[in-house]
Design a protein around this motif. Structure first.
Motif, short mmCIF file in Angstrom:
data_model
loop_
_atom_site.label_atom_id
_atom_site.label_comp_id
_atom_site.label_asym_id
_atom_site.label_seq_id
_atom_site.Cartn_x
_atom_site.Cartn_y
_atom_site.Cartn_z
N THR A 137 -6.52 24.37 -26.73
CA THR A 137 -6.42 23.90 -28.10
C THR A 137 -7.49 22.83 -28.30
N VAL A 138 -8.31 23.02 -29.31
CA VAL A 138 -9.40 22.08 -29.61
C VAL A 138 -9.21 21.60 -31.04
N LYS A 139 -9.46 20.29 -31.26
CA LYS A 139 -9.38 19.74 -32.61
C LYS A 139 -10.81 19.57 -33.12
N ILE A 140 -11.16 20.32 -34.14
CA ILE A 140 -12.51 20.27 -34.73
C ILE A 140 -12.37 19.99 -36.22
N GLU A 141 -12.94 18.85 -36.63
CA GLU A 141 -12.92 18.41 -38.02
C GLU A 141 -11.50 18.46 -38.60
N GLY A 142 -10.55 18.00 -37.82
CA GLY A 142 -9.18 17.87 -38.30
C GLY A 142 -8.35 19.13 -38.16
N ALA A 143 -8.93 20.23 -37.73
CA ALA A 143 -8.18 21.48 -37.59
C ALA A 143 -8.00 21.78 -36.10
N GLU A 144 -6.78 22.18 -35.72
CA GLU A 144 -6.51 22.56 -34.34
C GLU A 144 -6.74 24.05 -34.19
N LEU A 145 -7.62 24.42 -33.25
CA LEU A 145 -7.99 25.82 -33.05
C LEU A 145 -7.64 26.24 -31.63
N LEU A 146 -7.22 27.48 -31.48
CA LEU A 146 -6.97 28.08 -30.17
C LEU A 146 -8.25 28.79 -29.76
N VAL A 147 -8.86 28.35 -28.64
CA VAL A 147 -10.17 28.87 -28.24
C VAL A 147 -10.15 29.36 -26.80
N CYS A 148 -11.14 30.18 -26.43
CA CYS A 148 -11.30 30.68 -25.07
C CYS A 148 -11.94 29.60 -24.20
N SER A 149 -12.03 29.86 -22.91
CA SER A 149 -12.59 28.88 -21.97
C SER A 149 -14.06 28.59 -22.27
N ARG A 150 -14.82 29.62 -22.63
CA ARG A 150 -16.24 29.44 -22.91
C ARG A 150 -16.45 28.53 -24.12
N CYS A 151 -15.73 28.75 -25.21
CA CYS A 151 -15.86 27.90 -26.40
C CYS A 151 -15.33 26.50 -26.13
N TYR A 152 -14.32 26.39 -25.25
CA TYR A 152 -13.79 25.07 -24.91
C TYR A 152 -14.86 24.26 -24.19
N GLN A 153 -15.64 24.91 -23.33
CA GLN A 153 -16.71 24.21 -22.62
C GLN A 153 -17.81 23.77 -23.59
N LYS A 154 -18.08 24.60 -24.60
CA LYS A 154 -19.14 24.27 -25.57
C LYS A 154 -18.70 23.20 -26.56
N TYR A 155 -17.50 23.35 -27.11
CA TYR A 155 -17.11 22.52 -28.26
C TYR A 155 -15.94 21.60 -28.00
#
Length: 177
Positions: A22-40
């Motif tokens: 789970t990543v918080k980007i600009e106030g929104a919580e998104l469910l992301v894969c491992s690759r996107c988690y490493q990037k963002y």
């Protein structure tokens, strides 16, 4: 038992294997894969781009300097007009020169027939033709006529037109057509 629906990364659209992040980007919580988690996942807020391309833009936009507009030239306050007694002045100049119409036509740059017609008053020369005659004979054929300049009437900002003003405007428009 029903098979679980696969979870999809909300950034890149890939199927998430494992638990996901789970990543918080600009106030929104998104469910992301491992690759996107490493990037963002560890970026500061406001630095994330919604369209990850993985490459740098090819070129940057640099606006071209706009050329400065040419200064507005005011219309001259005069017009040029041919004098009324042009034929008499040209005829006298031809007689004083002592040359034939054929010889003058080559020197002035006008046809023989045109010179005869101007001298007899059958043809009024154009401004260009009159300037040629003026240069050769050193006489005055063009006069400046001054135009009267009318200043525009300033309408106050708080002015509200009356019914009579509107009716007058419509009548004038009908007369022009």
């Amino acid at each position: 038992m029903a098979k679980a629906k696969p979870r999809i990364c909300e950034i890149c659209g890939a199927e998430i294997r494992g638990q996901g992040h789970t990543v918080k980007i600009e106030g929104a919580e998104l469910l992301v894969c491992s690759r996107c988690y490493q990037k963002y996942g560890k970026k500061k807020p406001g630095t994330w781009s919604p369209m990850p391309t993985g490459r740098q833009p090819r070129r940057t936009y640099e606006p071209k300097p706009r050329p400065k507009p040419a200064p507005r030239t005011q219309k001259p306050l005069y017009t040029e007009d041919i004098v009324e007694d042009y034929s008499e002045r040209v005829r006298e100049a031809i007689q004083k020169s002592g040359l034939s119409y054929e010889e003058l036509s080559h020197k002035v740059g006008l046809s023989t027939n045109l010179l005869k017609r101007i001298a007899h008053g059958e043809y009024m020369p154009t401004i260009e033709e009159a300037k040629k005659l003026e240069r050769y004979f050193k006489i005055t054929l063009i006069e400046r006529v001054e135009k009267s300049v009318q200043e525009k009437v300033a309408i106050p900002k708080d002015y509200e037109p009356t019914l009579g003003d509107v009716a007058n405007i419509k009548i004038r428009k009908k007369k022009k057509k």
